[in-house]
Design a protein around this motif. Structure first.
Motif, PDB file in Angstrom:
ATOM      1  N   VAL A  19      55.748 -41.419 126.146  1.00  0.00           N
ATOM      2  CA  VAL A  19      56.173 -41.846 124.676  1.00  0.00           C
ATOM      3  C   VAL A  19      55.212 -42.532 123.950  1.00  0.00           C
ATOM      4  CG1 VAL A  19      57.891 -43.339 123.759  1.00  0.00           C
ATOM      5  CG2 VAL A  19      58.547 -42.225 125.832  1.00  0.00           C
ATOM      6  N   THR A  21      54.930 -43.091 120.394  1.00  0.00           N
ATOM      7  CA  THR A  21      55.152 -44.074 119.176  1.00  0.00           C
ATOM      8  C   THR A  21      56.741 -43.887 119.041  1.00  0.00           C
ATOM      9  OG1 THR A  21      52.907 -43.683 118.345  1.00  0.00           O
ATOM     10  CG2 THR A  21      54.626 -44.662 116.945  1.00  0.00           C
ATOM     11  N   TRP A  22      57.316 -44.925 118.605  1.00  0.00           N
ATOM     12  CA  TRP A  22      58.754 -44.918 118.084  1.00  0.00           C
ATOM     13  C   TRP A  22      58.794 -45.246 116.590  1.00  0.00           C
ATOM     14  CZ3 TRP A  22      63.306 -43.266 119.819  1.00  0.00           C
ATOM     15  CH2 TRP A  22      63.579 -42.863 121.104  1.00  0.00           C
ATOM     16  N   CYS A  37      60.568 -40.360 117.389  1.00  0.00           N
ATOM     17  CA  CYS A  37      59.373 -40.845 118.175  1.00  0.00           C
ATOM     18  C   CYS A  37      58.680 -39.607 118.455  1.00  0.00           C
ATOM     19  CB  CYS A  37      59.940 -41.391 119.372  1.00  0.00           C
ATOM     20  SG  CYS A  37      60.576 -39.995 120.752  1.00  0.00           S
ATOM     21  N   GLU A  38      57.461 -39.916 119.080  1.00  0.00           N
ATOM     22  CA  GLU A  38      56.361 -38.939 119.467  1.00  0.00           C
ATOM     23  C   GLU A  38      55.986 -38.887 120.537  1.00  0.00           C
ATOM     24  OE1 GLU A  38      52.689 -38.002 116.293  1.00  0.00           O
ATOM     25  OE2 GLU A  38      52.364 -39.405 117.504  1.00  0.00           O
ATOM     26  N   ILE A  59      67.279 -47.852 122.571  1.00  0.00           N
ATOM     27  CA  ILE A  59      66.025 -46.790 123.019  1.00  0.00           C
ATOM     28  C   ILE A  59      66.032 -47.240 124.728  1.00  0.00           C
ATOM     29  CG2 ILE A  59      63.687 -46.923 123.140  1.00  0.00           C
ATOM     30  CD1 ILE A  59      63.778 -47.628 120.046  1.00  0.00           C
ATOM     31  N   GLU A  63      57.846 -47.365 124.417  1.00  0.00           N
ATOM     32  CA  GLU A  63      56.389 -46.727 124.231  1.00  0.00           C
ATOM     33  C   GLU A  63      55.793 -46.854 125.535  1.00  0.00           C
ATOM     34  OE1 GLU A  63      54.692 -48.389 120.857  1.00  0.00           O
ATOM     35  OE2 GLU A  63      55.989 -47.553 119.430  1.00  0.00           O
TER      36      GLU A  63
END
Length: 501
Positions: A19, A21-22, A37-38, A59, A63
């Protein structure tokens, strides 16, 4: 109704991701297909869209966490009640924030940097988030390519947010930080202060591993980990961070040295220390190299017997300091001698502008000064109109301001000739480099007793080598030698200065 957000299919043979970036935080409203997110794998970066409209409730994977295919990332609260969690959380924080209601936010902006200076680098923060500050107390220091600029607090209060961190490059209109000023500002400090400590705590306790996509991007770009600022959890680098570092490297000034670095043995590399050049040092290097590339620099040498100047100084230095409040040094003698010589050889005090020669009917003397940040050249204006005492006072004051990093842009512009005193560091002889667009610079050196032939007899005299570097495009050899001889004559017989000879 709650909807789960899970890791999508990552691709053939890819079983896990990190994970990176949120883009949303719990309580934020989200729309269908809005990016939440990414994720980073060792091959690609995957964006995770929202499967439903509602509110991001929780969440699960933070991250920096490594997750497998179909792992639960977060939950979304759907329907009419979706917005409820956000207001419900607000009252809990309200009591702590309530005392700050009387406080007001004050922006800390980049101060005026000076003519032609459009950006600066944040070099040092003297305060951290949560610290109380007094009005005009120094918050941080900026470095431009010419001077260091201190940024004072515009008001008393609490430093609530630092926007431009150390190492960031900011333009002349940028916001550096935010202060909470007025009544209630102190109450906000305890809530704000723990945040940096809490964020830093995990990093101290375990080894931080960057995402695989970030590691791959750094390898492809040839970047070291030190060149990338991680914004992910616990300071992990993401693929976006690597892209930003690559873009910053391309925008940065070209390296001063074009030659590649020689290979270094592994055991030697482990004992090396790599420190980024300050903007001031980069500019010094660039300007000196530009001077060599542009001007036809030639140096002529001579030597001066300092006997008479030293005798005159020793005779009057106590009276001089008592009357004028400043010590009588050698710089005022050299400055006066140069001003007289420049009148006779004006091309040394001139500059080239295209196909024109610009003669200066005044002398703005640059006096090179070494500082912890590098060499700077403050300018003393109209020295040809000044007395010995005025020159000594100006040199003392400019030197102090240079060492303290408080010189303004105007104080280092407009010089027509420069004096550099390497003798204070023990230099016996050197060839100074021009300070463009000037056409001449005088190098002073160490005073050393040497045997000299005086009227057929060998005597010990305090001698100093002088070096005049000049731009041969505008100054001929005859003019350069004449200038240096006139300086020598004036110093060996200081009475000539009084009679304008």
């Amino acid at each position: 109704m709650t909807t789960e957000v899970r890791v999508p299919t990552l691709g053939e043979s890819v079983t896990e991701a990190t994970v990176a970036t949120w883009f949303k935080k719990p309580g934020d409203a989200v729309a269908v297909d809005e990016m939440l997110c990414e994720l980073e794998t060792d091959k690609v970066t995957v964006e995770v869209p929202s499967p439903a409209a509602g509110t991001l409730a929780d969440i699960i994977a933070a991250e920096g966490d490594t997750v497998g295919v179909d792992a639960l990332l977060a939950t979304i609260a759907e329907g009419a009640s979706a917005a409820a969690p956000a207001p419900a959380a607000a009252p809990a924080a309200a009591p702590a924030a309530a005392p700050a209601a009387a406080a007001k936010s004050v922006d800390v902006m980049v101060p005026t940097l000076g003519e032609s200076v459009t950006e600066a680098t944040v070099s040092t923060w003297f305060k951290k988030v949560g610290d109380a500050v007094a009005q005009d107390e120094m918050l941080c220091e900026l470095e431009t390519d010419k001077v260091s600029v201190e940024v004072p607090a515009p008001a008393a209060g609490i430093l609530t947010e630092i926007i431009a961190k150390e190492g960031d490059t900011v333009d002349a209109t940028a916001k550096l930080a935010i202060l909470s000023a007025g009544e209630g500002a102190v109450a906000a400090a305890p809530a704000a202060a723990p945040a940096p400590a809490a964020a830093a705590a995990p990093a101290a306790g375990k080894d931080i591993k960057d995402g695989p996509a970030a590691e791959k991007a750094m390898a492809e770009a040839g970047l070291s980990r030190d060149a990338v600022t991680g914004t992910g959890r616990d300071g992990r680098a993401t693929k976006t961070d690597v892209a930003a570092a690559v873009a910053a490297a391309k925008a940065a000034p070209a390296p001063v040295a074009a030659a590649p670095r020689a290979p270094v043995a592994a055991d030697d590399a482990a004992r090396e220390e790599r420190v980024k050049m300050t903007r001031l040092r980069q500019t010094i290097a660039k300007r000196l190299k530009d001077a060599q590339n542009t001007a036809a620099i030639l140096t002529t040498y001579n030597e001066v017997d300092m006997t008479e100047v030293m005798a005159l100084r020793n005779q009057y230095k106590d009276q001089f300091e008592k009357k004028h409040g400043v010590r009588l040094g050698f710089m005022s003698f050299f400055t006066k001698a140069c001003c007289h010589a420049l009148k006779e050889v004006p091309e040394v005090n001139a500059e080239i502008d295209g196909t024109d020669i610009v003669y200066k009917n005044f002398v703005h003397m640059g006096v090179a000064a070494g500082t912890p940040q590098g060499l700077v050249v403050p300018v003393i204006r109209d020295t040809d109109q000044m007395s010995f005492a005025e020159i000594e006072k100006a040199i003392s004051e400019k030197g102090r301001r240079a060492r303290d990093g408080k010189l303004s842009m105007a104080e280092m512009q407009g010089g027509t000739f420069t004096i550099s005193n390497g003798g204070v560091y023990g230099s016996l002889m050197s060839s100074p480099i021009l300070n463009p667009p000037q056409s001449g610079i005088l190098g002073m050196h160490k005073i050393q007793d040497r045997p000299m032939v005086i009227n057929g007899e060998i005597k010990i005299r305090p001698m100093m080598y002088l070096a005049l570097s000049y731009d041969h495009r505008i100054v001929d050899g005859k003019g350069a030698v004449t200038f240096l001889v006139r300086v020598k004559e004036a110093l060996e017989d200081p009475r000539r200065l009084l009679m304008d000879l």
